[in-house]
Design a protein around this motif. Sequence first.
Motif, mmCIF file in Angstrom:
data_model
loop_
_atom_site.group_PDB
_atom_site.id
_atom_site.type_symbol
_atom_site.label_atom_id
_atom_site.label_comp_id
_atom_site.label_asym_id
_atom_site.label_seq_id
_atom_site.Cartn_x
_atom_site.Cartn_y
_atom_site.Cartn_z
ATOM 1 N N CYS A 55 -10.383 -5.613 -3.595
ATOM 2 C CA CYS A 55 -9.028 -5.599 -4.133
ATOM 3 C C CYS A 55 -9.030 -5.429 -5.649
ATOM 4 O O CYS A 55 -8.130 -4.804 -6.220
ATOM 5 C CB CYS A 55 -8.300 -6.885 -3.740
ATOM 6 S SG CYS A 55 -7.919 -6.994 -1.963
ATOM 7 N N GLU A 56 -10.040 -5.948 -6.298
ATOM 8 C CA GLU A 56 -10.121 -5.827 -7.752
ATOM 9 C C GLU A 56 -10.261 -4.370 -8.170
ATOM 10 O O GLU A 56 -9.597 -3.894 -9.093
ATOM 11 C CB GLU A 56 -11.300 -6.648 -8.282
ATOM 12 C CG GLU A 56 -11.441 -6.598 -9.792
ATOM 13 C CD GLU A 56 -12.609 -7.431 -10.300
ATOM 14 O OE1 GLU A 56 -12.836 -7.425 -11.518
ATOM 15 O OE2 GLU A 56 -13.276 -8.083 -9.474
ATOM 16 N N VAL A 57 -11.147 -3.646 -7.480
ATOM 17 C CA VAL A 57 -11.389 -2.240 -7.834
ATOM 18 C C VAL A 57 -10.296 -1.338 -7.278
ATOM 19 O O VAL A 57 -9.715 -0.513 -7.995
ATOM 20 C CB VAL A 57 -12.766 -1.779 -7.314
ATOM 21 C CG1 VAL A 57 -12.968 -0.285 -7.562
ATOM 22 C CG2 VAL A 57 -13.876 -2.576 -7.985
ATOM 23 N N GLY A 83 -3.210 -6.288 -8.854
ATOM 24 C CA GLY A 83 -3.011 -7.349 -7.881
ATOM 25 C C GLY A 83 -2.680 -6.796 -6.508
ATOM 26 O O GLY A 83 -2.573 -5.576 -6.310
ATOM 27 N N TYR A 84 -2.520 -7.725 -5.562
ATOM 28 C CA TYR A 84 -2.305 -7.298 -4.177
ATOM 29 C C TYR A 84 -1.381 -8.278 -3.476
ATOM 30 O O TYR A 84 -1.204 -9.430 -3.884
ATOM 31 C CB TYR A 84 -3.629 -7.201 -3.439
ATOM 32 C CG TYR A 84 -4.457 -8.468 -3.454
ATOM 33 C CD1 TYR A 84 -4.321 -9.438 -2.458
ATOM 34 C CD2 TYR A 84 -5.376 -8.704 -4.470
ATOM 35 C CE1 TYR A 84 -5.061 -10.601 -2.478
ATOM 36 C CE2 TYR A 84 -6.129 -9.871 -4.508
ATOM 37 C CZ TYR A 84 -5.967 -10.812 -3.501
ATOM 38 O OH TYR A 84 -6.704 -11.977 -3.533
ATOM 39 N N ASP A 85 -0.777 -7.785 -2.401
ATOM 40 C CA ASP A 85 0.068 -8.622 -1.552
ATOM 41 C C ASP A 85 -0.697 -8.974 -0.283
ATOM 42 O O ASP A 85 -1.525 -8.185 0.204
ATOM 43 C CB ASP A 85 1.357 -7.876 -1.173
ATOM 44 C CG ASP A 85 2.219 -7.573 -2.382
ATOM 45 O OD1 ASP A 85 2.376 -8.476 -3.228
ATOM 46 O OD2 ASP A 85 2.734 -6.435 -2.480
ATOM 47 N N VAL A 128 -3.901 -9.471 5.901
ATOM 48 C CA VAL A 128 -4.100 -8.094 5.445
ATOM 49 C C VAL A 128 -3.663 -8.020 3.993
ATOM 50 O O VAL A 128 -2.551 -8.450 3.649
ATOM 51 C CB VAL A 128 -3.296 -7.092 6.299
ATOM 52 C CG1 VAL A 128 -3.398 -5.698 5.721
ATOM 53 C CG2 VAL A 128 -3.788 -7.116 7.743
ATOM 54 N N HIS A 129 -4.529 -7.484 3.165
ATOM 55 C CA HIS A 129 -4.264 -7.401 1.734
ATOM 56 C C HIS A 129 -3.981 -5.946 1.349
ATOM 57 O O HIS A 129 -4.758 -5.054 1.675
ATOM 58 C CB HIS A 129 -5.455 -7.931 0.939
ATOM 59 C CG HIS A 129 -5.967 -9.247 1.437
ATOM 60 N ND1 HIS A 129 -5.279 -10.432 1.254
ATOM 61 C CD2 HIS A 129 -7.083 -9.574 2.138
ATOM 62 C CE1 HIS A 129 -5.950 -11.428 1.800
ATOM 63 N NE2 HIS A 129 -7.049 -10.937 2.349
ATOM 64 N N THR A 130 -2.894 -5.707 0.676
ATOM 65 C CA THR A 130 -2.517 -4.354 0.253
ATOM 66 C C THR A 130 -2.223 -4.343 -1.231
ATOM 67 O O THR A 130 -1.636 -5.282 -1.790
ATOM 68 C CB THR A 130 -1.276 -3.849 1.006
ATOM 69 O OG1 THR A 130 -0.219 -4.802 0.870
ATOM 70 C CG2 THR A 130 -1.581 -3.665 2.497
ATOM 71 N N CYS A 131 -2.666 -3.265 -1.888
ATOM 72 C CA CYS A 131 -2.526 -3.158 -3.352
ATOM 73 C C CYS A 131 -1.057 -3.050 -3.760
ATOM 74 O O CYS A 131 -0.262 -2.344 -3.129
ATOM 75 C CB CYS A 131 -3.268 -1.931 -3.856
ATOM 76 S SG CYS A 131 -5.066 -2.002 -3.648
ATOM 77 N N LYS A 132 -0.732 -3.738 -4.828
ATOM 78 C CA LYS A 132 0.593 -3.597 -5.413
ATOM 79 C C LYS A 132 0.717 -2.224 -6.080
ATOM 80 O O LYS A 132 -0.269 -1.681 -6.572
ATOM 81 C CB LYS A 132 0.847 -4.675 -6.468
ATOM 82 C CG LYS A 132 0.944 -6.092 -5.934
ATOM 83 C CD LYS A 132 1.180 -7.061 -7.078
ATOM 84 C CE LYS A 132 1.279 -8.509 -6.595
ATOM 85 N NZ LYS A 132 2.513 -8.743 -5.793
ATOM 86 N N ARG A 180 -2.441 0.632 -0.422
ATOM 87 C CA ARG A 180 -3.736 0.769 0.257
ATOM 88 C C ARG A 180 -4.286 -0.605 0.631
ATOM 89 O O ARG A 180 -4.141 -1.585 -0.114
ATOM 90 C CB ARG A 180 -4.749 1.473 -0.658
ATOM 91 C CG ARG A 180 -4.471 2.943 -0.905
ATOM 92 C CD ARG A 180 -4.964 3.828 0.210
ATOM 93 N NE ARG A 180 -6.382 3.635 0.451
ATOM 94 C CZ ARG A 180 -7.346 4.232 -0.278
ATOM 95 N NH1 ARG A 180 -7.029 5.034 -1.283
ATOM 96 N NH2 ARG A 180 -8.611 4.021 0.018
ATOM 97 N N ILE A 181 -4.934 -0.686 1.790
ATOM 98 C CA ILE A 181 -5.570 -1.930 2.227
ATOM 99 C C ILE A 181 -6.849 -2.146 1.442
ATOM 100 O O ILE A 181 -7.636 -1.205 1.225
ATOM 101 C CB ILE A 181 -5.854 -1.891 3.738
ATOM 102 C CG1 ILE A 181 -4.547 -1.824 4.525
ATOM 103 C CG2 ILE A 181 -6.689 -3.093 4.172
ATOM 104 C CD1 ILE A 181 -4.739 -1.680 6.027
ATOM 105 N N CYS A 182 -7.078 -3.377 1.007
ATOM 106 C CA CYS A 182 -8.287 -3.698 0.262
ATOM 107 C C CYS A 182 -8.958 -4.929 0.857
ATOM 108 O O CYS A 182 -8.372 -5.652 1.671
ATOM 109 C CB CYS A 182 -7.962 -3.935 -1.216
ATOM 110 S SG CYS A 182 -6.838 -5.328 -1.520
ATOM 111 N N ASN A 183 -10.189 -5.162 0.459
ATOM 112 C CA ASN A 183 -10.987 -6.282 0.962
ATOM 113 C C ASN A 183 -11.080 -7.351 -0.130
ATOM 114 O O ASN A 183 -11.716 -7.137 -1.156
ATOM 115 C CB ASN A 183 -12.380 -5.777 1.355
ATOM 116 C CG ASN A 183 -13.197 -6.837 2.074
ATOM 117 O OD1 ASN A 183 -13.019 -8.028 1.859
ATOM 118 N ND2 ASN A 183 -14.107 -6.408 2.940
#
Length: 350
Positions: A302-304, A310-312, A343-347, A290-293
């Motif tokens: 991204c934390e929540v 963590g995220y990529d 773009v940040h996506t959840c691991k 999922r994309i996070c902010n």
Amino acid sequence: MNLLPSGICFSVCVTIFWFTSEVDASWWHMGTLGSQVMCDNIPGLVSKQRQLCRQHPKIMQAVGTGVKEWIGECQHQFQNHRWNCNTMARDHNVFGKLLHRSSREAAFVYAISSAGVVYTLTRACSQGELDSCSCDPGKKGSSWDDKGTFEWGGCSDHVDYAIKFTQAFIDAKEKKERDARALTNLHNNRAGRKAVKRFMKLECKCHGVSGSCNVRTCWLAMADFRQTGDYLRKKYNSAVQVVMNQYGTGFTRALRKFKRPTKNDLVYFEDSPDYCIRDHDSGSAGTGGRICNRTARGADSCEVMCCGRGYDTSRVSRTTKCECKFHWCCEVHCRDCHEEVDVHTCKGPS
């Protein structure tokens, strides 16, 4: 024609999705026999629902075409949350096993689906798509509001007809059961129906010399469905956890610190999963991918969103319209601007 597996059918969620994904339009044009065959093969319907389906094939078709609208509204309301009203392909029902649990999310699904059916049927009535209803026949003669008297005219949306049919069709299965889960489903179904009527608005047209508005012609119209979605989203936030009463005839708040639920509130029995990890049994799709902010602090951060995994980060190219200018008359010219964004996506779970 492929049928969804029988045995698991929760209210409108399976039934209506079946119409949109499985029923070919030609079935509806085969007359009474075609409608009967089609209705008899929908899994999970009780006898009352099959009867209404056979009697009103055009209503069933209208509701089927509108289902994407309320599912889309559900997904809009939760787009930045761990549970994003995701649908499950090739499952027993459109929301997977989410509806096995009497959670806040299930309460919202029942309410928004019931509201969506009311909205779709009311619109179909006003647009002349159904033989059994049209504009509200009760809106005739004179009436008044805070601006004075007016004459009923135009086409008032016949929301009461839609509410009556939706209640008869959707509630039929729950009324047959009458257990704790059925009672909460009936309550949330009703809250959804009431939400649509809450936002009916009076629209008027003025008549008179130079628009003096000496005479007004008015009609009742539904508001945009987004208002209903926003309202039910707030009710989700304040939903009340309940337990069965000592007589087994209804429910009451689970804890004294909770407010007493009203007819407009959403109610639920069970706590929700955290939706962090994919779990078929609970209906959780997980948040992996999922994309996070990265800079936000809310539910979409991204934390929540990533539940601490963590995220990529990836660099992607994006094209947007920019430097738009208005040219007389009447065009807007824009440039295509290209930019590189992160773009940040959840691991996923390790």
